[in-house]
Design an enzyme around this catalytic site. Structure first.
Site, PDB file in Angstrom:
ATOM      1  N   ASP A 236      27.412  34.673  44.035  1.00 44.90           N
ATOM      2  CA  ASP A 236      29.069  35.558  43.851  1.00 44.90           C
ATOM      3  C   ASP A 236      28.842  36.278  44.978  1.00 44.90           C
ATOM      4  O   ASP A 236      28.279  36.514  45.878  1.00 44.90           O
ATOM      5  CB  ASP A 236      28.873  36.102  42.796  1.00 44.90           C
ATOM      6  CG  ASP A 236      28.018  35.166  41.068  1.00 44.90           C
ATOM      7  OD1 ASP A 236      28.123  33.758  40.872  1.00 44.90           O
ATOM      8  OD2 ASP A 236      26.522  36.172  40.483  1.00 44.90           O
ATOM      9  N   LYS A 237      30.579  36.931  44.417  1.00 47.28           N
ATOM     10  CA  LYS A 237      30.760  37.696  45.169  1.00 47.28           C
ATOM     11  C   LYS A 237      30.072  38.717  45.948  1.00 47.28           C
ATOM     12  O   LYS A 237      29.824  38.860  47.455  1.00 47.28           O
ATOM     13  CB  LYS A 237      31.920  37.769  45.409  1.00 47.28           C
ATOM     14  CG  LYS A 237      33.063  39.334  46.300  1.00 47.28           C
ATOM     15  CD  LYS A 237      34.115  39.711  46.030  1.00 47.28           C
ATOM     16  CE  LYS A 237      34.914  40.801  46.816  1.00 47.28           C
ATOM     17  NZ  LYS A 237      36.060  41.517  45.561  1.00 47.28           N
TER      18      LYS A 237
END
Length: 323
Positions: free
Chosen positions: A141-142
């Site tokens: 995830d970012k």
């Protein structure tokens, strides 16, 4: 291959009612800038209850917001000179310690500044296979930092993908969660699917895909617990969903944690770090594993908590198996 628009649906809940349309969409979809959201609204790619709307529209509880994101094309990917923390490299694979805040691959409204943009600058001959994810075997995830492996060519990508699908690729994470676990070790076996009321969120649901997370409490720090999570499967947001499902959300998780956490310790990300990755090299089948330390901002939080509370440290029984 014909590409179609990507539809995301958001149903406004009671807490979100009264917010401006553009603010709600940009908050719900952090990969999209508010400026890009406003352009989507102008171009009628965002509709409320099936109709176009102004960016300033106050949304109401129960409103159905539909966001049509035009898909980027592979030719739109621009090579960019961005910093890369390379941990290991050979002729087949590249191991990168991804920083929090960096998106792995281009997405609608976020076509630059990604790991893929950086990879194409440093490795211009990286096989793209006609998609937006050249060499990408798995994602983070970012706002999750840590180890990612990238395949330099299609044959290496196939070998690594086969290991991942056969669950022979080892992935371990460190997370700081709110609360304490009843048992210091355990397994969460709960299927995960996409939330029908919010396409950005995943959730535990009977019709979801098989998902298993093993956890080991390493340290109790006042009201928090430092936990190692080992993935048996690799579903989207798996650790975040499973820990939230057990009412142990990861610190400062904007999507699955508390709306107003007691403390954020000054970080703008969640406390989740992919510190360990192990697999067999495509070239000769040799088993290799790597570890990277916690980023400084996360280590600082642990130091703060250790100074504030009398902590409990659990013995670590884990021995790395060879597969």
């Amino acid at each position: 291959m014909e590409q179609t628009d990507n539809l995301t649906t958001i149903q406004v809940n009671e807490a979100e009612a009264g917010q401006r349309l553009d603010r709600l969409v940009s908050a719900s979809m952090p990969d999209l800038s508010r400026t890009y959201v406003q352009q989507l609204i102008t171009d009628l790619h965002i509709r409320v209850n099936g109709r176009g709307a102004k960016a300033s529209l106050p949304v109401q509880m129960g409103d159905q917001i539909e966001i049509y994101l035009p898909l980027a094309k592979p030719t739109d990917i621009v090579a960019e000179d961005l910093p890369l923390d390379v941990v290991y490299e050979d002729d087949d694979v590249l191991l990168v310690n991804k920083a929090a805040g960096m998106v792995v691959h281009p997405a609608p409204g976020h076509t630059n500044g990604t790991l893929v943009n950086a990879l194409l600058y440093r490795y211009p001959h990286l096989t793209t296979s006609g998609d937006l994810r050249p060499g990408i075997v798995h994602r983070l995830d970012k706002d999750t930092s840590g180890l990612l492996v990238i395949a330099k060519h299609d044959q290496a990508r196939m070998v690594l993908t086969e290991q991942q699908m056969a669950r022979r690729m080892h992935k371990k994470y460190l997370a700081l969660v709110e609360g304490h676990w009843r048992e210091p070790t355990g397994t969460i076996d709960a299927p995960i699917g996409r939330n029908p009321n919010n396409r950005l969120r995943m959730m535990v649901m009977p019709e979801g895909r098989y998902a298993v997370t093993h956890y080991q409490v390493l340290e109790v720090l006042g009201p928090y617990s430092l936990v190692r999570a080992t993935l048996e499967t690799g579903r989207t947001h798996q650790i975040r969903v499973h820990f939230s499902y057990r009412n142990r959300p990861i610190l400062n998780d904007a999507l699955y944690g508390h709306r107003k956490p007691k403390e954020t310790f000054g970080i703008e990300r969640h406390f989740l770090h992919a510190y360990h990755l192990g697999f067999r090299l495509p070239s000769n089948g040799e088993w290799r594993s790597w570890e990277v330390p916690l980023p400084a901002e996360l280590e600082k939080i642990l130091m703060t908590l250790r100074a504030r509370y009398e902590t409990i440290v659990y013995p670590d029984p884990m021995i790395e198996p060879l597969v």
